[in-house]
Enzyme design. Structure first.
Site, short mmCIF file in Angstrom:
data_model
loop_
_atom_site.label_atom_id
_atom_site.label_comp_id
_atom_site.label_asym_id
_atom_site.label_seq_id
_atom_site.Cartn_x
_atom_site.Cartn_y
_atom_site.Cartn_z
N ASN A 9 22.53 33.60 66.30
CA ASN A 9 22.00 34.77 67.00
C ASN A 9 23.00 35.21 68.05
O ASN A 9 23.15 34.56 69.09
CB ASN A 9 20.66 34.41 67.65
CG ASN A 9 20.17 35.48 68.61
OD1 ASN A 9 20.69 36.60 68.65
ND2 ASN A 9 19.18 35.15 69.41
N ASP A 152 16.18 42.43 63.21
CA ASP A 152 15.22 42.63 64.30
C ASP A 152 14.25 43.76 63.99
O ASP A 152 13.10 43.76 64.43
CB ASP A 152 15.99 43.05 65.57
CG ASP A 152 16.20 41.90 66.51
OD1 ASP A 152 16.26 40.75 66.04
OD2 ASP A 152 16.31 42.15 67.72
N HIS A 212 9.16 40.88 75.32
CA HIS A 212 10.37 40.07 75.13
C HIS A 212 11.36 40.59 76.16
O HIS A 212 12.00 41.63 75.96
CB HIS A 212 10.92 40.22 73.71
CG HIS A 212 12.21 39.47 73.54
ND1 HIS A 212 12.33 38.34 72.75
CD2 HIS A 212 13.42 39.65 74.10
CE1 HIS A 212 13.56 37.87 72.85
NE2 HIS A 212 14.25 38.66 73.66
N GLY A 214 14.61 39.87 78.37
CA GLY A 214 15.82 39.13 78.71
C GLY A 214 16.87 40.13 79.14
O GLY A 214 16.52 41.16 79.74
N1 LIG Z 1 14.59 31.84 86.71
C1 LIG Z 1 14.89 33.06 86.26
N2 LIG Z 1 14.33 34.13 86.85
C2 LIG Z 1 14.60 35.38 86.43
N3 LIG Z 1 15.44 35.65 85.41
C3 LIG Z 1 16.01 34.62 84.78
C4 LIG Z 1 15.78 33.28 85.16
N4 LIG Z 1 16.52 32.49 84.34
C5 LIG Z 1 17.18 33.30 83.48
N5 LIG Z 1 16.88 34.58 83.73
C6 LIG Z 1 17.43 35.80 83.10
O1 LIG Z 1 17.18 35.86 81.72
C7 LIG Z 1 18.14 36.76 81.13
C8 LIG Z 1 18.64 36.21 79.81
O2 LIG Z 1 17.60 36.23 78.90
P1 LIG Z 1 17.84 35.98 77.33
O3 LIG Z 1 16.56 36.35 76.65
O4 LIG Z 1 18.31 34.57 77.15
O5 LIG Z 1 19.03 37.00 77.09
P2 LIG Z 1 19.70 37.66 75.82
O6 LIG Z 1 19.15 39.04 75.79
O7 LIG Z 1 21.15 37.60 76.07
O8 LIG Z 1 19.27 36.90 74.59
C9 LIG Z 1 19.26 36.91 82.16
O9 LIG Z 1 19.19 38.17 82.77
C10 LIG Z 1 18.94 35.80 83.14
O10 LIG Z 1 19.41 36.09 84.40
C1 LIG Z 2 17.77 44.10 70.49
C2 LIG Z 2 18.36 43.62 71.75
O1 LIG Z 2 18.30 44.28 72.75
O2 LIG Z 2 18.90 42.40 71.73
P1 LIG Z 2 19.37 41.53 72.98
O3 LIG Z 2 18.15 41.23 73.80
O4 LIG Z 2 19.90 40.29 72.35
O5 LIG Z 2 20.37 42.32 73.74
MG LIG Z 3 17.88 38.69 73.68
#
Ligand SMILES: Nc1ncnc2c1ncn2[C@@H]1O[C@H](COP(=O)(O)OP(=O)(O)O)[C@@H](O)[C@H]1O
Ligand SMILES: CC(=O)OP(=O)(O)O
Ligand SMILES: [Mg+2]
Length: 403
Positions: A9, A152, A212, A214
């Site tokens: 991924n 996705d 979701h 991140g």
């Molecule tokens: N304790 C925390 N509080 C808030 N945000 C966090 C914490 N730990 C990690 N993150 C945030 O989660 C995000 C990464 O999420 P992830 O789903 O792994 O990312 P990606 O989209 O790269 O797959 C980053 O912005 C990171 O700073």
């Molecule tokens: C679809 C997408 O935004 O993926 P990522 O969270 O990995 O950036």
């Molecule tokens: Mg992601």
């Protein structure tokens, strides 16, 4: 020796790989992730059974391809990981590809499907390029192993026409594939299965609002076990803001921001064409533009270091709230659970608390102690709701986007 499956991924800030046994159901042998590619130094996390390992990586890894090669090298050369000592031990490589266009299911990579996916790249250059470079690398360097791409967007094939259609000229829309696709679907289907099992409900009777969130963030309304709406659109830019993405804005804004919006951005290469507008809205916006950091852990704190950090937090809460309200109504108030997932959703107790306190009118409430503790390492779904069990549950799900 029995063969293994490798799942890859390539996200926007991390590359995750997992080795599984080739059996039904597959068993995890080991997983490893390089994170922080956009906020160096990159970090390695590695897990094999009870053995866990974390380190800062000294080498410069600036692209997902570098990170993938590094991970493979590390795993193949680990004497403790005898099941996967070389390419010969792999049966399949499963790749997460964000944009699958009209593909409704996973596809095996051959010259024809690879070319088709390359052609799609114009719709999502920022999101498909890295994954397809890894697919290409596997085709060339690991030619004996079959690659399968999982999309996705496929989970969202059930979104009704009135929700997926943009009100623009339909001849042009159809000719150019301009519609809502939606993303994070591998994650949403994992969450749906896990939460339905946790709630002891049949999937086809499960209604959820799932976040979701991140580096890239989206939210999905699931009705009777199917996606009925999601916040991302034609590309992952639409909807919620992210680490470097603006999320939804007035589409006219970009022409007031710069008069070079339509020109190719300097980040374009001969193979990947990105307009200046796409570059600005995908790579130079979001938390990074507001605060200078892409790390939401620095923003979601009780006493933020600046008022810009507080503003970034407040904007995120506002945008998520807008979708929760909208999806609650679209689901006719029949919601089994509101689910937090993704790096921020799984780790930030502060974000969950702030958001749920603002959703009291929907009957949502959390148990502060359970929320502060969050899910344990081995806990896929954790109930953090307060109350009698009536009304929607508030859940945290440690998602798995490995295809
Ligand atoms: N304790 C925390 N509080 C808030 N945000 C966090 C914490 N730990 C990690 N993150 C945030 O989660 C995000 C990464 O999420 P992830 O789903 O792994 O990312 P990606 O989209 O790269 O797959 C980053 O912005 C990171 O700073
Ligand atoms: C679809 C997408 O935004 O993926 P990522 O969270 O990995 O950036
Ligand atoms: Mg992601």
């Amino acid at each position: 020796m029995p063969k293994s499956i490798l799942a890859v991924n390539a996200g926007s800030s991390s590359v995750k790989i997992t080795f599984y046994t080739f059996e039904n159901p597959p068993r995890t042998i080991a997983d490893a992730v390089v994170s922080g590619i956009t906020a160096p130094p990159p970090k390695l996390k590695y897990r094999q059974g009870d053995k866990k390992h974390k380190e800062e990586i000294k080498e410069k890894l600036s692209t997902p391809q570098d990170a993938f090669k590094y991970l493979l090298q590390r795993c193949f050369s680990d004497p403790d990981l005898s099941e996967v000592a070389s390419v010969d031990d792999l049966e399949y490589i499963c790749h997460r590809v964000v944009h699958g266009g009209d593909y409704r299911e996973a596809v095996e990579i051959n010259d024809e499907t690879f070319d088709h996916l390359k052609a799609l790249e114009d719709l999502a250059p920022l999101h498909n390029f890295s994954a397809l470079e890894i697919v290409r690398l596997c085709k060339v360097e690991l030619p004996k192993v079959t690659s399968i791409t999982f999309f996705d967007s496929a989970f969202h094939k059930t979104i009704p026409e009135a929700i997926r259609t943009y009100p623009i000229n339909q001849k042009i829309a159809k000719a150019n594939g301009l519609r809502k696709y939606g993303f994070h679907g591998i994650s949403y289907s994992f969450i749906l299965r896990s939460v339905a099992q946790f709630l002891d409900k049949p999937i086809e009777k499960t209604n959820l609002i799932v976040m979701h969130i991140g580096s890239g963030a989206s939210i999905c309304a699931i009705k009777n076990g199917e996606s009925m709406d999601t916040s991302m659109g034609l590309t992952p830019l639409a909807g919620l803001p992210g680490a470097t993405r603006s999320g939804s804005i007035d589409p006219s804004l970009v022409f007031h921001y710069t008069n070079e919006a339509g020109k190719l951005s300097p980040a374009s290469t001969t193979e990947m064409h990105i307009s200046t507008a796409e570059e600005i809205l995908n790579k130079q916006s979001g938390w990074k533009a507001l605060t200078g950091t892409t790390d939401f852990a620095e923003i979601a704190v009780e006493n933020p270091p600046s008022k810009e950090h507080q503003l970034a937090f407040d904007i995120f809460i506002d945008r998520i709230l807008g979708y929760i309200g909208s999806y609650y109504v679209k689901l006719n108030g029949e919601v089994d659970g509101v689910v937090f997932s993704g790096g921020i959703g799984e780790k930030s107790a502060l974000l969950r608390r702030t958001l749920i306190h603002k959703c009291q009118c929907l009957g949502l409430a959390i148990d502060d102690a359970a929320n502060d503790k969050g899910p344990g390492d081995e806990e896929t779904v954790k109930d953090i709701s307060k109350g009698s069990g009536k009304g929607p549950r508030v859940l945290v799900c440690q998602t798995n986007e490995q295809p």
